[in-house]
Design a protein around this motif. Structure first.
Motif, mmCIF file in Angstrom:
data_model
loop_
_atom_site.group_PDB
_atom_site.id
_atom_site.type_symbol
_atom_site.label_atom_id
_atom_site.label_comp_id
_atom_site.label_asym_id
_atom_site.label_seq_id
_atom_site.Cartn_x
_atom_site.Cartn_y
_atom_site.Cartn_z
ATOM 1 N N CYS A 181 125.172 58.435 83.289
ATOM 2 C CA CYS A 181 124.365 59.143 82.250
ATOM 3 C C CYS A 181 124.585 58.590 80.712
ATOM 4 O O CYS A 181 124.021 58.843 80.279
ATOM 5 C CB CYS A 181 123.850 60.309 82.711
ATOM 6 N N HIS A 218 116.040 58.324 85.701
ATOM 7 C CA HIS A 218 116.368 58.939 87.264
ATOM 8 C C HIS A 218 115.873 58.336 88.095
ATOM 9 O O HIS A 218 114.608 58.897 88.427
ATOM 10 C CB HIS A 218 116.772 60.426 87.022
ATOM 11 N N GLY A 263 121.387 58.310 93.781
ATOM 12 C CA GLY A 263 120.859 59.286 92.447
ATOM 13 C C GLY A 263 121.724 58.269 91.623
ATOM 14 O O GLY A 263 123.075 58.145 91.552
ATOM 15 N N HIS A 264 120.740 58.168 90.519
ATOM 16 C CA HIS A 264 120.775 57.459 89.498
ATOM 17 C C HIS A 264 120.800 56.577 88.062
ATOM 18 O O HIS A 264 119.350 57.588 88.343
ATOM 19 C CB HIS A 264 121.552 55.427 90.378
ATOM 20 N N TYR A 265 120.815 56.471 86.723
ATOM 21 C CA TYR A 265 120.440 56.643 85.645
ATOM 22 C C TYR A 265 120.805 55.916 85.039
ATOM 23 O O TYR A 265 121.682 54.817 84.937
ATOM 24 C CB TYR A 265 121.098 57.687 84.599
ATOM 25 N N CYS A 275 111.396 55.399 89.815
ATOM 26 C CA CYS A 275 112.152 56.740 89.123
ATOM 27 C C CYS A 275 111.369 57.808 89.476
ATOM 28 O O CYS A 275 109.704 57.957 89.573
ATOM 29 C CB CYS A 275 111.990 56.218 87.843
ATOM 30 N N TYR A 295 112.367 61.260 83.388
ATOM 31 C CA TYR A 295 112.697 60.382 82.361
ATOM 32 C C TYR A 295 112.847 61.801 81.630
ATOM 33 O O TYR A 295 112.665 62.653 80.989
ATOM 34 C CB TYR A 295 110.881 59.788 81.971
#
Length: 292
Positions: free
Chosen positions: A124, A201, A217-219, A273, A276
């Protein structure tokens, strides 16, 4: 953006921006501006045929850099030529990767998660920094500064990073941008088509979407629109071979020579995703904001 003014720095920039051993192909936004009359030659040698000269202040897009960083390949007057970097001011995109920081701690105020690093949990703040530096021109928004800010403001918690809290703290510190939360695919597409960038995300395969970016989870930063059906994405979690690990990635992703930067089918991105943060430059009041 980083302004690179000599061959030594240019070579360093080339090394940071690619993992290829071949000459470096630059994906986007890399430019060369002449700081003095600069010879444009037919090949990357001082003995090459002189085609023309760039005049001081003249700017051209960089098509490719030589592996040693000493020559830029450009297009001028319809011809391809090479210019020595000592005659140029080079402007590269300033993108960072979280996996550069394998041993740099990134925890909350209580030191949790224990043993966490920017590499393991900094997607993030790294993605936010990639947007704020390259889109909004906030050079102070470095990875290390944003990670410290996330810890200090409480955005970092035992399990991840709250993007709203981090963006709010960054806005209070520097200004110069606004952000809007949305789950709308349409709003995302319109924002990127208009030249904006977005923090995206994905809950990942285990979170109910696809394994395009991650299993959990990942950005990532959506930094541009390649064409009507493809987005340019900066994924901070770079690992060699990542984009060949599963069929989804093989089908929808095209890699570039800029580390972490990929071109992805737009539908595949929006299917992966779930929300946003649309980033806009300027200091207009926040609109249509939902807390997360």
């Amino acid at each position: 953006m980083k302004i690179i003014r000599n061959a030594v720095c240019a070579a360093l920039a080339a090394a940071l921006l690619t993992v290829s051993l071949s000459p470096v192909s630059l994906a986007m936004d890399a430019t060369a501006t002449a700081i003095r009359p600069a010879d444009v030659r037919a090949c990357a040698k001082s003995s090459g045929t002189l085609l023309t000269r760039m005049q001081p202040g003249e700017t051209r897009s960089i098509l490719r850099m030589s592996k040693d960083g000493n020559w830029c390949k450009i297009k001028i007057n319809g011809e391809i030529g090479y210019v020595y970097t000592e005659d140029l001011s080079l402007d590269f995109p300033d993108y960072e990767i979280q996996t550069y920081y394998r041993h740099t701690q990134y925890t909350d105020k209580k030191g949790l998660p224990e043993g966490a690093t920017i590499s393991s949990g900094g997607c993030c703040p790294v993605s936010v920094g990639n947007i704020l530096r390259n889109y909004c021109g906030i050079e102070k928004a470095t990875t290390l500064t944003l990670c410290r800010m996330a810890t200090d403001c409480g955005a970092r918690y035992n399990g991840g990073t709250h993007p709203r809290k981090l963006l709010q703290a960054a806005q209070e510190e520097w200004g110069g941008f606004t952000y809007q939360f949305t789950r709308s695919k349409r709003k995302l597409k319109e924002h990127i088509a208009a030249g904006g960038m977005a923090l995206a995300h994905t809950p990942g395969l285990y979170g109910g979407t696809t394994d395009l970016f991650a299993d959990s989870g990942h950005y990532v930063a959506i930094i541009g629109q390649q064409d009507f059906s493809h987005l340019t994405v900066m994924d901070p979690f770079y690992l060699k071979g990542k984009w060949q690990e599963n069929e989804t990635r093989k089908k929808y992703v095209t890699t570039t020579d800029t580390v972490g930067m990929v071109i992805i089918n737009t539908k595949a991105v929006t299917e992966a995703c779930d929300y946003y943060y649309l980033i806009s430059c300027g200091d207009q009041p926040l609109i249509d904001f939902q807390s997360r």
